[in-house]
Write a protein that holds these residues in place. Structure first.
Motif, PDB file in Angstrom:
ATOM      1  N   GLY A  58       0.778  -1.228   0.000  1.00 51.00           N
ATOM      2  CA  GLY A  58       0.000   0.000   0.000  1.00 51.00           C
ATOM      3  C   GLY A  58       0.809   1.277   0.000  1.00 51.00           C
ATOM      4  N   GLN A  59       2.123   1.167  -0.047  1.00 44.75           N
ATOM      5  CA  GLN A  59       3.001   2.332   0.001  1.00 44.75           C
ATOM      6  C   GLN A  59       3.708   2.522  -1.344  1.00 44.75           C
ATOM      7  OE1 GLN A  59       3.138   4.368   2.745  1.00 44.75           O
ATOM      8  NE2 GLN A  59       1.554   3.047   3.596  1.00 44.75           N
ATOM      9  N   THR A  73      13.048  -0.499 -13.990  1.00 48.61           N
ATOM     10  CA  THR A  73      12.689  -1.249 -12.795  1.00 48.61           C
ATOM     11  C   THR A  73      12.676  -2.725 -13.135  1.00 48.61           C
ATOM     12  OG1 THR A  73      11.293   0.554 -11.969  1.00 48.61           O
ATOM     13  CG2 THR A  73      10.941  -1.630 -11.017  1.00 48.61           C
ATOM     14  N   TYR A  74      13.379  -3.527 -12.329  1.00 47.59           N
ATOM     15  CA  TYR A  74      13.249  -4.974 -12.431  1.00 47.59           C
ATOM     16  C   TYR A  74      12.616  -5.456 -11.131  1.00 47.59           C
ATOM     17  CZ  TYR A  74      14.062  -9.922 -12.885  1.00 47.59           C
ATOM     18  OH  TYR A  74      13.865 -11.281 -12.962  1.00 47.59           O
ATOM     19  N   LEU A  75      11.448  -6.100 -11.238  1.00 52.90           N
ATOM     20  CA  LEU A  75      10.711  -6.513 -10.054  1.00 52.90           C
ATOM     21  C   LEU A  75      11.117  -7.930  -9.665  1.00 52.90           C
ATOM     22  CD1 LEU A  75       8.655  -5.127  -8.252  1.00 52.90           C
ATOM     23  CD2 LEU A  75       6.862  -6.390  -9.425  1.00 52.90           C
ATOM     24  N   ILE A  76      11.710  -8.053  -8.483  1.00 54.07           N
ATOM     25  CA  ILE A  76      12.186  -9.342  -7.985  1.00 54.07           C
ATOM     26  C   ILE A  76      11.039 -10.127  -7.350  1.00 54.07           C
ATOM     27  CG2 ILE A  76      13.794 -10.446  -6.369  1.00 54.07           C
ATOM     28  CD1 ILE A  76      15.564  -7.913  -6.674  1.00 54.07           C
ATOM     29  N   ALA A  77      10.185  -9.446  -6.589  1.00 59.94           N
ATOM     30  CA  ALA A  77       9.051 -10.098  -5.936  1.00 59.94           C
ATOM     31  C   ALA A  77       7.938  -9.076  -5.737  1.00 59.94           C
ATOM     32  CB  ALA A  77       9.470 -10.691  -4.588  1.00 59.94           C
ATOM     33  N   VAL A 106       8.909  14.342 -17.350  1.00 57.86           N
ATOM     34  CA  VAL A 106       7.752  13.481 -17.140  1.00 57.86           C
ATOM     35  C   VAL A 106       7.482  13.390 -15.637  1.00 57.86           C
ATOM     36  CG1 VAL A 106       9.083  11.329 -16.948  1.00 57.86           C
ATOM     37  CG2 VAL A 106       6.732  11.256 -17.806  1.00 57.86           C
ATOM     38  N   LEU A 107       6.224  13.169 -15.294  1.00 62.30           N
ATOM     39  CA  LEU A 107       5.828  12.883 -13.920  1.00 62.30           C
ATOM     40  C   LEU A 107       5.445  11.417 -13.831  1.00 62.30           C
ATOM     41  CD1 LEU A 107       3.467  15.937 -13.279  1.00 62.30           C
ATOM     42  CD2 LEU A 107       5.789  15.669 -12.413  1.00 62.30           C
ATOM     43  N   HIS A 108       5.820  10.775 -12.732  1.00 64.50           N
ATOM     44  CA  HIS A 108       5.377   9.394 -12.556  1.00 64.50           C
ATOM     45  C   HIS A 108       5.257   9.056 -11.082  1.00 64.50           C
ATOM     46  CE1 HIS A 108       9.124   6.870 -11.548  1.00 64.50           C
ATOM     47  NE2 HIS A 108       9.509   8.114 -11.488  1.00 64.50           N
ATOM     48  N   ALA A 109       4.515   7.987 -10.802  1.00 68.75           N
ATOM     49  CA  ALA A 109       4.329   7.479  -9.451  1.00 68.75           C
ATOM     50  C   ALA A 109       4.454   5.967  -9.495  1.00 68.75           C
ATOM     51  CB  ALA A 109       2.956   7.881  -8.910  1.00 68.75           C
ATOM     52  N   GLU A 110       5.015   5.390  -8.425  1.00 71.76           N
ATOM     53  CA  GLU A 110       5.174   3.943  -8.314  1.00 71.76           C
ATOM     54  C   GLU A 110       4.651   3.525  -6.940  1.00 71.76           C
ATOM     55  OE1 GLU A 110       6.333   2.377 -10.968  1.00 71.76           O
ATOM     56  OE2 GLU A 110       7.091   4.153 -12.036  1.00 71.76           O
ATOM     57  N   ARG A 111       3.753   2.546  -6.914  1.00 76.65           N
ATOM     58  CA  ARG A 111       3.104   2.142  -5.658  1.00 76.65           C
ATOM     59  C   ARG A 111       2.971   0.633  -5.609  1.00 76.65           C
ATOM     60  NH1 ARG A 111      -2.176   0.872  -4.863  1.00 76.65           N
ATOM     61  NH2 ARG A 111      -3.004   1.053  -2.719  1.00 76.65           N
ATOM     62  N   ASN A 112       3.100   0.093  -4.411  1.00 76.29           N
ATOM     63  CA  ASN A 112       2.884  -1.336  -4.196  1.00 76.29           C
ATOM     64  C   ASN A 112       1.399  -1.569  -3.922  1.00 76.29           C
ATOM     65  OD1 ASN A 112       2.763  -3.992  -3.387  1.00 76.29           O
ATOM     66  ND2 ASN A 112       4.124  -3.760  -1.631  1.00 76.29           N
ATOM     67  N   PRO A 113       0.653  -2.155  -4.872  1.00 74.42           N
ATOM     68  CA  PRO A 113      -0.786  -2.349  -4.660  1.00 74.42           C
ATOM     69  C   PRO A 113      -1.112  -3.678  -3.982  1.00 74.42           C
ATOM     70  CG  PRO A 113      -0.227  -3.017  -6.866  1.00 74.42           C
ATOM     71  CD  PRO A 113       1.079  -2.589  -6.212  1.00 74.42           C
ATOM     72  N   GLY A 114      -0.094  -4.491  -3.740  1.00 79.56           N
ATOM     73  CA  GLY A 114      -0.330  -5.837  -3.239  1.00 79.56           C
ATOM     74  C   GLY A 114      -0.385  -5.923  -1.723  1.00 79.56           C
ATOM     75  N   SER A 115      -0.541  -7.146  -1.229  1.00 77.55           N
ATOM     76  CA  SER A 115      -0.610  -7.411   0.205  1.00 77.55           C
ATOM     77  C   SER A 115       0.734  -7.870   0.765  1.00 77.55           C
ATOM     78  CB  SER A 115      -1.674  -8.480   0.484  1.00 77.55           C
ATOM     79  OG  SER A 115      -1.372  -9.686  -0.210  1.00 77.55           O
TER      80      SER A 115
END
Length: 238
Positions: A58-59, A73-77, A106-115
């Motif tokens: 959520g952050q 960005t490389y997403l590990i988990a 450019v403007l951007h945002a990155e958020r963790n939507p998971g649990s």
């Protein structure tokens, strides 16, 4: 790091990186970034930032600006939700690779939507030239995986289905099975290699490299032996 035209190997240990703990964000900085400053660690060739981030559920990073930077960005988990001022909205998942060229701005945002926590590598390269129209793209390396140890993710020309970027560099995802021996040459036009370990353990020139460790190799082939199943990013730079 200074380089010359002779073979050189420089190891950057995971535990020597800068560290910032913000509660919702646990971040390790390979190079100087934000409040971490080390004049000896300002980047390597065009590679300016490698942050290993763990973002709480959520952050994330709110909308903020960038310009004249190649951002990956490389997403590990976990999962990561991307939004930007170009109108892109996308949630990438573990094993996926994301690219944004900030261009003129450019403007951007990155958020963790998971649990669960999102674990990722955030990477910045300086572009060959400043400016240009912003760009966004992403890919799933697993869909392009061959029998080769390396999967090309990004390149200056976009060859072999990779993402085309604004720097004369190759970025590849490497995977080795336990016991594998592997050698990769240094090309004359990209003779500077940076290997960033993601997981596993490998041997290089009598040195053990584990998750979070990195090594710069100038004007010399890369020779690895995997002690266990291992994963890494390889940057080939001018």
């Amino acid at each position: 790091m200074k380089t010359n035209n002779t073979s050189k190997l420089t190891i950057r240990r995971a535990g020597d990186r800068g560290h910032a703990e913000h509660g919702w964000l646990d971040s390790w900085h390979t190079f100087s970034f934000a409040d971490y400053y080390d004049p000896a660690q300002m980047g390597y060739r065009s590679l300016r930032v490698i942050n290993e981030d763990i973002i709480a559920p959520g952050q994330g990073f709110g909308m903020h600006p960038h310009e004249s930077m190649e951002i990956f960005t490389y997403l590990i988990a976990g999962e990561l939700e991307h939004q930007d001022s170009m109108g892109h909205g996308r949630t990438i998942k573990a094993g996926e690779f994301q690219y944004m060229s900030a261009g003129d701005g450019v403007l951007h945002a990155e958020r963790n939507p998971g649990s669960e926590a999102a674990h990722l590598l955030q990477i910045w390269l300086t572009p060959k030239q400043a400016g240009g129209e912003p760009r966004y793209a992403d890919l799933k390396p697993a869909e392009r995986k061959s029998n080769e140890p390396l999967t090309l993710l990004a390149s200056a020309t976009g060859r072999d289905g990779s993402l085309q970027i604004r720097q004369h560099a190759d970025i590849s995802l490497g995977k080795l099975s336990a016991g594998a021996l592997w050698q990769h040459p240094a090309h004359n036009d990209r003779p500077h290699l940076w290997l960033q370990m993601i997981q596993g353990r490998v041997q290089l020139a009598g040195q053990t490299l584990q998750a979070g460790d990195a090594v710069a190799i100038d004007h010399s082939p890369l020779r690895l032996r995997a002690d266990e199943e291992s994963e890494f990013l390889l940057f080939e730079l001018e």
